[in-house]
Design a protein around this motif. Structure first.
Motif, mmCIF file in Angstrom:
data_model
loop_
_atom_site.group_PDB
_atom_site.id
_atom_site.type_symbol
_atom_site.label_atom_id
_atom_site.label_comp_id
_atom_site.label_asym_id
_atom_site.label_seq_id
_atom_site.Cartn_x
_atom_site.Cartn_y
_atom_site.Cartn_z
ATOM 1 N N GLU A 1 43.599 45.827 37.805
ATOM 2 C CA GLU A 1 44.576 46.667 37.115
ATOM 3 C C GLU A 1 45.857 45.885 36.825
ATOM 4 O OE1 GLU A 1 44.207 49.578 35.938
ATOM 5 O OE2 GLU A 1 42.279 50.165 36.792
ATOM 6 N N ALA A 2 46.258 45.042 37.769
ATOM 7 C CA ALA A 2 47.468 44.246 37.556
ATOM 8 C C ALA A 2 47.279 43.263 36.412
ATOM 9 C CB ALA A 2 47.828 43.507 38.843
ATOM 10 N N ALA A 3 46.104 42.636 36.343
ATOM 11 C CA ALA A 3 45.846 41.688 35.257
ATOM 12 C C ALA A 3 45.846 42.384 33.903
ATOM 13 C CB ALA A 3 44.510 40.979 35.502
ATOM 14 N N ARG A 4 45.263 43.571 33.843
ATOM 15 C CA ARG A 4 45.247 44.315 32.574
ATOM 16 C C ARG A 4 46.651 44.761 32.179
ATOM 17 N NH1 ARG A 4 39.814 46.971 33.865
ATOM 18 N NH2 ARG A 4 41.026 48.521 35.020
ATOM 19 N N ARG B 1 36.166 46.550 38.976
ATOM 20 C CA ARG B 1 37.055 46.823 37.847
ATOM 21 C C ARG B 1 38.125 47.854 38.184
ATOM 22 N NH1 ARG B 1 36.481 50.988 34.382
ATOM 23 N NH2 ARG B 1 36.851 49.653 32.587
ATOM 24 N N GLU B 2 37.945 48.588 39.263
ATOM 25 C CA GLU B 2 38.934 49.582 39.660
ATOM 26 C C GLU B 2 39.898 49.053 40.721
ATOM 27 O OE1 GLU B 2 38.996 52.213 37.944
ATOM 28 O OE2 GLU B 2 37.052 51.953 36.960
ATOM 29 N N VAL C 1 39.689 38.881 32.297
ATOM 30 C CA VAL C 1 39.464 39.710 33.482
ATOM 31 C C VAL C 1 38.053 39.506 34.021
ATOM 32 C CG1 VAL C 1 39.322 42.081 34.321
ATOM 33 C CG2 VAL C 1 41.167 41.425 32.778
ATOM 34 N N ILE C 2 37.074 39.442 33.123
ATOM 35 C CA ILE C 2 35.679 39.329 33.565
ATOM 36 C C ILE C 2 35.422 37.985 34.222
ATOM 37 C CG2 ILE C 2 33.304 39.161 32.739
ATOM 38 C CD1 ILE C 2 33.971 41.307 30.686
ATOM 39 N N PHE C 3 35.844 36.904 33.564
ATOM 40 C CA PHE C 3 35.457 35.577 34.040
ATOM 41 C C PHE C 3 36.473 34.951 35.010
ATOM 42 C CE2 PHE C 3 33.114 36.018 30.039
ATOM 43 C CZ PHE C 3 31.837 35.707 30.477
ATOM 44 N N ARG C 4 37.724 35.431 35.035
ATOM 45 C CA ARG C 4 38.718 34.849 35.932
ATOM 46 C C ARG C 4 39.061 35.750 37.110
ATOM 47 N NH1 ARG C 4 41.540 30.614 33.642
ATOM 48 N NH2 ARG C 4 42.326 30.371 35.769
ATOM 49 N N GLN C 5 38.802 37.037 36.995
ATOM 50 C CA GLN C 5 39.146 37.959 38.071
ATOM 51 C C GLN C 5 37.905 38.526 38.773
ATOM 52 O OE1 GLN C 5 42.320 38.574 39.037
ATOM 53 N NE2 GLN C 5 43.058 37.146 37.483
ATOM 54 N N ILE C 6 36.918 38.947 37.993
ATOM 55 C CA ILE C 6 35.745 39.594 38.586
ATOM 56 C C ILE C 6 34.705 38.567 39.034
ATOM 57 C CG2 ILE C 6 33.800 41.132 38.094
ATOM 58 C CD1 ILE C 6 35.616 42.766 36.328
ATOM 59 N N LEU C 7 34.440 37.565 38.182
ATOM 60 C CA LEU C 7 33.389 36.590 38.500
ATOM 61 C C LEU C 7 33.615 35.877 39.833
ATOM 62 C CD1 LEU C 7 30.813 35.107 37.724
ATOM 63 C CD2 LEU C 7 32.208 33.517 36.375
#
Length: 348
Positions: free
Chosen positions: A241-244, A235-236, A253-259
């Motif tokens: 950060e760019a997506a947010r 998350r850091e 962010v959770i399901f498309r960037q982190i997962l």
């Protein structure tokens, strides 16, 4: 008089040699994704390839069990008292022990792996159908554990604060449960309640569903801790950060960037969790709280064979060997996948 540069041309008379050297160097430093690197490592790992082939064969046996059993010609629940020529298959005077065959197991051209004592059911057919039951329970429990553990871990690590505190304490509580004892206690109770409350017959399809749910429900907490720790780090990262900053919501962010960045960890954990659930199903069936008669499973076969090990040792050997090979193949493949996905492996 010729220029010096023409003397350094390639043998084909094409581009200069220094240009070819630059092109070769560019190909050598061409970037590769983590998946490409892992796949290249796995292709060179003979143990991983052999384990994958064994697992694919086991899955094929489970999928095509009815067709395979037709080759043998004996359904798994069919009682057989005589051979095709009318000769007796079981010694009724000695408790129903099979007659003849390797080590008194009743092996023959008809019954390739012998028959069960007392009832004469074909061991090969029951072993093949037992593959389907063991894999279904293990895969179902694994999917439930992976889904719950991944979602809880990502939500806990991303939102932090009181959400993280609450979910972390829930993980601690789940990890403190003696899961095997709870599974042994809850499986027959839930199966019986399902029959009483919903009119569902207490057959083994219901028990298989209960085993999947209970194993998965008590198996997600450890994965959730791993996912939480990685989510706290991801998350850091700059891409999050760019997506947010572009207005992306928490769900995106959770399901498309982190997962997607957690998939290697989930893949390794899956390959290690499946064999543990196969063993758990066998243990529960052996203890009498898992799959019941007449449905076949490896644990059920081992439990039945324990009373006949002296007179018919092959009855115990074949399901035990199938369980051993399956668990070993999954564990070896899991270790190979973990090593292949390790970015520090192969350096130096």
């Amino acid at each position: 008089m010729t220029l010096g540069v023409t003397e350094a041309q390639s043998p084909e008379g094409g581009l200069p040699a220094d240009h070819l050297a630059e092109t070769a160097e560019a190909k050598q430093i061409e970037g590769r994704s983590l998946g490409q690197i892992a796949w290249a490592r796995l292709k060179k790992d003979k143990i991983a390839i052999a384990s994958a082939i064994i697992i694919l064969l086991i899955i094929a046996v489970a999928v095509f069990a009815p067709l395979i059993v037709k080759l043998n010609g004996f359904p798994p629940d069919q009682f057989n008292k005589t051979n095709a020529d009318g000769s007796p298959l079981l010694n009724t005077r000695d408790g129903g022990i099979p007659i003849g065959g390797l080590w008194g197991s009743g092996t023959s051209s008809e019954h390739w792996l012998g028959v069960e004592p007392q009832n004469g059911r074909d061991v090969f057919s029951r072993l093949v159908y037992g593959t389907r039951v063991s894999l279904l329970v293990a895969l179902g429990g694994t999917i439930i554990a992976i889904v719950i553990g991944t979602v809880v871990g990502m939500v806990s690590g991303y939102f932090r604060g009181w959400v993280d505190t609450l979910l972390s304490r829930l993980m601690d509580i789940m990890l403190s449960f003696p899961s095997l004892l709870f599974v042994m206690a809850l499986t027959p109770v839930i199966a019986d309640r399902g029959q009483d409350l919903f009119g569902i017959p207490d057959d083994n399809k219901l028990r298989m569903g209960v085993l999947m749910f209970v194993l998965g429900f008590f198996g997600w907490a450890y994965l959730a801790r791993i996912v939480r720790g990685q989510t706290l780090s991801l998350r850091e990262r700059e891409f999050v950060e760019a997506a947010r900053s572009l207005g992306a919501g928490p769900g995106y962010v959770i399901f498309r960037q982190i997962l997607p960045n957690l998939l290697p960890t989930l893949l390794v954990y899956t390959t290690l969790l499946i064999p543990s659930y196969i063993t758990a199903e066998a243990a529960l069936s052996f203890l009498g709280v898992g799959i019941k008669e007449p449905t076949s499973s490896w644990g059920r076969m081992i439990a039945d064979a324990s009373d006949w090990i002296e007179s018919n040792p092959l009855y115990l050997f074949f399901p035990g060997l199938a369980l051993f090979i399956t668990v070993l193949a999954f564990n070896l493949l899991g270790d190979s996948v973990r090593d292949a996905l390790d970015p520090r492996a192969g350096r130096g």
